[in-house]
Design an enzyme around this catalytic site. Sequence first.
Site, PDB file in Angstrom:
ATOM      1  N   HIS A  30      -8.718   7.600   2.945  1.00  0.00           N
ATOM      2  CA  HIS A  30      -8.157   8.944   3.028  1.00  0.00           C
ATOM      3  C   HIS A  30      -9.242   9.967   2.794  1.00  0.00           C
ATOM      4  O   HIS A  30     -10.203   9.728   2.061  1.00  0.00           O
ATOM      5  CB  HIS A  30      -7.005   9.143   2.033  1.00  0.00           C
ATOM      6  CG  HIS A  30      -7.329   8.787   0.615  1.00  0.00           C
ATOM      7  ND1 HIS A  30      -7.345   7.491   0.151  1.00  0.00           N
ATOM      8  CD2 HIS A  30      -7.647   9.564  -0.453  1.00  0.00           C
ATOM      9  CE1 HIS A  30      -7.652   7.483  -1.141  1.00  0.00           C
ATOM     10  NE2 HIS A  30      -7.850   8.728  -1.523  1.00  0.00           N
ATOM     11  N   HIS A  76      -6.382   2.928   0.482  1.00  0.00           N
ATOM     12  CA  HIS A  76      -6.144   3.143   1.919  1.00  0.00           C
ATOM     13  C   HIS A  76      -7.019   4.347   2.258  1.00  0.00           C
ATOM     14  O   HIS A  76      -6.860   5.422   1.640  1.00  0.00           O
ATOM     15  CB  HIS A  76      -4.656   3.413   2.175  1.00  0.00           C
ATOM     16  CG  HIS A  76      -4.301   3.671   3.611  1.00  0.00           C
ATOM     17  ND1 HIS A  76      -3.331   2.939   4.291  1.00  0.00           N
ATOM     18  CD2 HIS A  76      -4.759   4.585   4.506  1.00  0.00           C
ATOM     19  CE1 HIS A  76      -3.223   3.388   5.535  1.00  0.00           C
ATOM     20  NE2 HIS A  76      -4.089   4.389   5.681  1.00  0.00           N
ATOM     21  N   ASN A 105     -13.212   9.411  -1.619  1.00  0.00           N
ATOM     22  CA  ASN A 105     -13.658   8.558  -2.716  1.00  0.00           C
ATOM     23  C   ASN A 105     -13.646   7.111  -2.242  1.00  0.00           C
ATOM     24  O   ASN A 105     -12.669   6.660  -1.640  1.00  0.00           O
ATOM     25  CB  ASN A 105     -12.743   8.730  -3.930  1.00  0.00           C
ATOM     26  CG  ASN A 105     -12.833  10.120  -4.519  1.00  0.00           C
ATOM     27  OD1 ASN A 105     -13.929  10.668  -4.639  1.00  0.00           O
ATOM     28  ND2 ASN A 105     -11.708  10.703  -4.883  1.00  0.00           N
ATOM     29  N   ASP A 127      -1.185  16.574  -1.062  1.00  0.00           N
ATOM     30  CA  ASP A 127      -1.381  15.747  -2.254  1.00  0.00           C
ATOM     31  C   ASP A 127      -0.319  16.095  -3.301  1.00  0.00           C
ATOM     32  O   ASP A 127      -0.007  17.264  -3.531  1.00  0.00           O
ATOM     33  CB  ASP A 127      -2.787  15.987  -2.818  1.00  0.00           C
ATOM     34  CG  ASP A 127      -3.213  14.897  -3.777  1.00  0.00           C
ATOM     35  OD1 ASP A 127      -4.121  14.118  -3.435  1.00  0.00           O
ATOM     36  OD2 ASP A 127      -2.628  14.816  -4.893  1.00  0.00           O
ATOM     37  N   HIS A 142      -9.698  13.861   1.524  1.00  0.00           N
ATOM     38  CA  HIS A 142      -9.116  15.027   0.870  1.00  0.00           C
ATOM     39  C   HIS A 142      -9.661  16.279   1.562  1.00  0.00           C
ATOM     40  O   HIS A 142     -10.873  16.386   1.788  1.00  0.00           O
ATOM     41  CB  HIS A 142      -9.560  15.102  -0.596  1.00  0.00           C
ATOM     42  CG  HIS A 142      -9.144  13.950  -1.463  1.00  0.00           C
ATOM     43  ND1 HIS A 142      -8.109  14.037  -2.371  1.00  0.00           N
ATOM     44  CD2 HIS A 142      -9.635  12.694  -1.588  1.00  0.00           C
ATOM     45  CE1 HIS A 142      -7.988  12.876  -3.023  1.00  0.00           C
ATOM     46  NE2 HIS A 142      -8.913  12.043  -2.558  1.00  0.00           N
ATOM     47  N   CYS A 147       0.836  -1.214   0.000  1.00  0.00           N
ATOM     48  CA  CYS A 147       0.000   0.000   0.000  1.00  0.00           C
ATOM     49  C   CYS A 147       0.868   1.261   0.000  1.00  0.00           C
ATOM     50  O   CYS A 147       1.712   1.459   0.877  1.00  0.00           O
ATOM     51  CB  CYS A 147      -0.917  -0.015   1.227  1.00  0.00           C
ATOM     52  SG  CYS A 147      -1.838   1.514   1.439  1.00  0.00           S
ATOM     53  N   HIS A 178      -4.045   0.373   8.299  1.00  0.00           N
ATOM     54  CA  HIS A 178      -4.515   0.178   6.937  1.00  0.00           C
ATOM     55  C   HIS A 178      -5.978  -0.251   6.931  1.00  0.00           C
ATOM     56  O   HIS A 178      -6.351  -1.250   7.544  1.00  0.00           O
ATOM     57  CB  HIS A 178      -3.683  -0.883   6.208  1.00  0.00           C
ATOM     58  CG  HIS A 178      -4.149  -1.109   4.797  1.00  0.00           C
ATOM     59  ND1 HIS A 178      -3.800  -0.264   3.768  1.00  0.00           N
ATOM     60  CD2 HIS A 178      -4.974  -2.038   4.265  1.00  0.00           C
ATOM     61  CE1 HIS A 178      -4.384  -0.682   2.656  1.00  0.00           C
ATOM     62  NE2 HIS A 178      -5.100  -1.751   2.926  1.00  0.00           N
ATOM     63  N   CYS A 202       0.460   3.351   3.245  1.00  0.00           N
ATOM     64  CA  CYS A 202       1.160   2.732   4.372  1.00  0.00           C
ATOM     65  C   CYS A 202       2.652   3.047   4.305  1.00  0.00           C
ATOM     66  O   CYS A 202       3.283   3.342   5.331  1.00  0.00           O
ATOM     67  CB  CYS A 202       0.935   1.224   4.387  1.00  0.00           C
ATOM     68  SG  CYS A 202      -0.677   0.712   5.033  1.00  0.00           S
TER      69      CYS A 202
HETATM   70  P1  5GP Z   1      -8.135   9.031  -4.647  1.00  0.00           P
HETATM   71  O1  5GP Z   1      -8.170   9.151  -6.135  1.00  0.00           O
HETATM   72  O2  5GP Z   1      -7.824   7.610  -4.232  1.00  0.00           O
HETATM   73  O3  5GP Z   1      -9.334   9.594  -3.945  1.00  0.00           O
HETATM   74  O4  5GP Z   1      -6.943   9.961  -4.158  1.00  0.00           O
HETATM   75  C1  5GP Z   1      -5.620   9.563  -4.159  1.00  0.00           C
HETATM   76  C2  5GP Z   1      -4.798  10.829  -4.110  1.00  0.00           C
HETATM   77  O5  5GP Z   1      -3.476  10.454  -3.780  1.00  0.00           O
HETATM   78  C3  5GP Z   1      -4.736  11.573  -5.434  1.00  0.00           C
HETATM   79  O6  5GP Z   1      -5.250  12.885  -5.265  1.00  0.00           O
HETATM   80  C4  5GP Z   1      -3.239  11.567  -5.785  1.00  0.00           C
HETATM   81  O7  5GP Z   1      -2.802  12.766  -6.360  1.00  0.00           O
HETATM   82  C5  5GP Z   1      -2.597  11.315  -4.448  1.00  0.00           C
HETATM   83  N1  5GP Z   1      -1.323  10.626  -4.535  1.00  0.00           N
HETATM   84  C6  5GP Z   1      -1.034   9.521  -5.289  1.00  0.00           C
HETATM   85  N2  5GP Z   1       0.232   9.135  -5.098  1.00  0.00           N
HETATM   86  C7  5GP Z   1       0.771  10.027  -4.210  1.00  0.00           C
HETATM   87  C8  5GP Z   1       2.075  10.146  -3.637  1.00  0.00           C
HETATM   88  O8  5GP Z   1       2.991   9.376  -3.886  1.00  0.00           O
HETATM   89  N3  5GP Z   1       2.255  11.174  -2.762  1.00  0.00           N
HETATM   90  C9  5GP Z   1       1.268  12.074  -2.457  1.00  0.00           C
HETATM   91  N4  5GP Z   1       1.562  13.047  -1.601  1.00  0.00           N
HETATM   92  N5  5GP Z   1       0.026  11.972  -2.989  1.00  0.00           N
HETATM   93  C10 5GP Z   1      -0.212  10.963  -3.854  1.00  0.00           C
HETATM   94 ZN    ZN Z   2      -2.383   1.226   3.636  1.00  0.00          ZN
END
Ligand code: 5GP
Ligand code: ZN
Length: 120
Positions: free
Chosen positions: A106, A104, A93, A37, A108, A11, A53, A14
């Site tokens: 999260h 994992h 999401n 982000d 925003h 992950c 996790h 993680c």
């Molecule tokens: P999701 O699409 O799952 O709701 O959001 C995942 C978020 O993680 C995205 O906004 C993406 O830009 C962010 N993200 C993906 N990989 C990384 C990373 O390696 N570091 C950081 N800081 N954010 C990441």
């Molecule tokens: Zn995780």
Amino acid sequence: MSDVLKYDENCLFCKIIRGDIPSAKVYEDDLCYAFRDINPQAPTHILVVPKVHMRSVAEVNRHNEALVGHIFTVIAKIAAAEGLEGGYRVISNCGPDACQSVPHLHFHILGGTKLGERMG
Ligand code: 5GP
Ligand code: ZN
């Protein structure tokens, strides 16, 4: 189950929580971690994650609901510290229809500008 068992070695978040992958930390305590982000969609775009996790909101239940409540207290603190007096949006999401890309849990935090009215 110990927290060690709740680490998923595959992950991305993680690994970020453990510091194996670098991130721009905004806040940390025993239960959660917040970082910027990597691909911000607003002037302020922060992710808040539980340290254990769990895949998504779909895994929230009566055993871990206090953790989610704590995360929302942290979200309010971070928003105040970031100066988001004009307001902000909190999004989680959940699953493929919501385009969740990192499995994992999260949240925003998006702010620092007038956000669009559409959410979906
Ligand atoms: P999701 O699409 O799952 O709701 O959001 C995942 C978020 O993680 C995205 O906004 C993406 O830009 C962010 N993200 C993906 N990989 C990384 C990373 O390696 N570091 C950081 N800081 N954010 C990441
Ligand atoms: Zn995780």
